[in-house]
Motif scaffolding. Sequence first.
Motif, short mmCIF file in Angstrom:
data_model
loop_
_atom_site.label_atom_id
_atom_site.label_comp_id
_atom_site.label_asym_id
_atom_site.label_seq_id
_atom_site.Cartn_x
_atom_site.Cartn_y
_atom_site.Cartn_z
N GLU A 37 0.83 -1.20 0.00
CA GLU A 37 0.00 0.00 0.00
C GLU A 37 0.86 1.26 0.00
OE1 GLU A 37 -3.56 0.14 2.28
OE2 GLU A 37 -3.77 -2.04 2.34
N VAL A 38 2.03 1.19 0.65
CA VAL A 38 2.97 2.31 0.60
C VAL A 38 3.46 2.53 -0.82
CG1 VAL A 38 5.23 3.13 1.39
CG2 VAL A 38 3.68 2.00 3.00
N VAL A 39 3.78 1.46 -1.51
CA VAL A 39 4.22 1.55 -2.91
C VAL A 39 3.15 2.24 -3.76
CG1 VAL A 39 4.74 0.21 -4.99
CG2 VAL A 39 5.80 -0.40 -2.79
N ARG A 40 1.91 1.82 -3.59
CA ARG A 40 0.81 2.42 -4.35
C ARG A 40 0.63 3.89 -4.00
NH1 ARG A 40 -4.14 3.29 -2.73
NH2 ARG A 40 -4.02 1.81 -0.97
N LEU A 41 0.74 4.22 -2.72
CA LEU A 41 0.60 5.60 -2.27
C LEU A 41 1.66 6.50 -2.91
CD1 LEU A 41 -0.29 7.89 -0.30
CD2 LEU A 41 1.18 6.82 1.43
N PHE A 42 2.91 6.08 -2.86
CA PHE A 42 3.99 6.90 -3.41
C PHE A 42 3.89 7.02 -4.93
CE2 PHE A 42 5.64 6.72 0.79
CZ PHE A 42 6.61 7.69 0.90
N ARG A 43 3.46 5.96 -5.59
CA ARG A 43 3.29 6.03 -7.05
C ARG A 43 2.22 7.04 -7.43
NH1 ARG A 43 3.62 -0.41 -8.69
NH2 ARG A 43 5.92 -0.58 -8.66
N GLN A 44 1.16 7.10 -6.62
CA GLN A 44 0.09 8.06 -6.90
C GLN A 44 0.59 9.49 -6.72
OE1 GLN A 44 -3.68 6.82 -5.36
NE2 GLN A 44 -4.72 8.73 -5.91
N VAL A 45 1.42 9.70 -5.71
CA VAL A 45 2.03 11.03 -5.54
C VAL A 45 2.89 11.36 -6.74
CG1 VAL A 45 3.63 12.40 -4.14
CG2 VAL A 45 1.98 10.90 -3.02
N ASP A 46 3.73 10.42 -7.18
CA ASP A 46 4.57 10.63 -8.37
C ASP A 46 3.74 11.07 -9.57
OD1 ASP A 46 6.75 9.73 -6.90
OD2 ASP A 46 6.66 7.69 -7.72
N GLU A 47 2.66 10.33 -9.80
CA GLU A 47 1.88 10.53 -11.01
C GLU A 47 1.02 11.79 -10.98
OE1 GLU A 47 -0.31 6.90 -11.21
OE2 GLU A 47 1.46 5.68 -11.69
N GLU A 48 0.51 12.14 -9.81
CA GLU A 48 -0.45 13.25 -9.73
C GLU A 48 0.15 14.57 -9.26
OE1 GLU A 48 -4.35 12.44 -8.23
OE2 GLU A 48 -4.11 10.27 -8.48
N LEU A 49 1.25 14.51 -8.51
CA LEU A 49 1.82 15.74 -7.97
C LEU A 49 3.24 16.01 -8.43
CD1 LEU A 49 0.55 15.50 -4.26
CD2 LEU A 49 -0.47 16.78 -6.16
N GLY A 50 3.98 14.98 -8.79
CA GLY A 50 5.36 15.17 -9.20
C GLY A 50 6.35 14.67 -8.17
N PRO A 51 7.64 14.93 -8.38
CA PRO A 51 8.68 14.41 -7.50
C PRO A 51 8.53 14.88 -6.06
CG PRO A 51 9.63 15.24 -9.54
CD PRO A 51 8.20 15.67 -9.53
N LEU A 52 8.58 13.93 -5.14
CA LEU A 52 8.41 14.21 -3.72
C LEU A 52 9.61 14.99 -3.18
CD1 LEU A 52 6.47 13.42 -1.30
CD2 LEU A 52 8.15 11.64 -0.79
#
Length: 248
Positions: A66-81
Motif C-alpha cells: 500500500e505504501v508503494v501504491r501511495l507513493f506512485r500516486q504522488v509521483d503521477e499526480e503531484l510530481g517528484p516528492l
Amino acid sequence: MNKVILITGGTRGIGAATAKLAAQQGYRICINYQSDEAAAQHTLQALRALGAEAIAVRADVSIEDEVVRLFRQVDEELGPLTALVNNAGTVGHKSRVDEMSEFRLLSIMKSNVVGPILCAKHAVLRMSTRHGGQGGSIVNVSSRAAVLGSPFEYVDYAASKGAIDTFTQGLAKEVAGEGIRVNGVRPGLIHTDFHALSGDPQRVSKMESGVPMGRGGQAEEVAEGIVWLLSDKASYATGTFIDLSGGR
C-alpha cells in the motif's frame, strides 16, 4: 523547484494542521488516511480552498504494497516528492505493561514504527542523490512520551516513539550526504482527538495543570515546528528534535 509533500495521517489533528500550513506556503500536498473518508474529504476541500493542489489517498502505511501504491500516486499526480511527514500512528487504551496483549504490542509497533520506516524508505528512494533524486526533507512525528515513558498509561506507545527517535538519528546520518535532512518533533499534551484512542478524550484538559506553561498545546503550534524543519530555514538541521510540550 516544485514543493511536493506527503503527510501520513494527514486528515485530522496535527496532520491536517500541517497540511493547511503547507498549503499556505505553496506545497503540492498529498494527505494520506487509513479509513475516515469523511475527514479526508473535509480536509481536502479546506486545502483546495487555500489554493493548493492537493489529493487524498487511502492507504495503510504499515503495509508495504500500500505504501508503494501511495507513493506512485504522488509521483503521477503531484510530481517528484520533496518532503515527507511521518505523522500516522495509534495508541492503545490506558494500561499497565503486565496487562498488554501480544496483539496490542504488535499492532502498535507495526503502525508506529514499521509504517514510518517503510515510508521513509520509499521517500529516500525518490529524494536521494544516490538514486538520482534532488534531495528533500523528512520530519518524523514522535512524542514527549519517548522521553517520559508514559508509566501507567501506555509504555508500549512511548517505546514505539523512542524507536522513532533512534530511527530519526540513524537515518539522518545515513542520508546526510545524499541531500536529505531527517528531523523530528516531540509533541506533548496537544488538544486533538488522538486521545480518544486511549479511551480518554478529555486527557489533555485533565493533565494540563501539570504542564509548566499551564495549558495544552494546539495542533497548529506543532505544525509550525514541522514546516520549519522541512524548510530551507532549517538547512543545517538534521538528526535533531524540537520538543513542543510547554516545558513538560
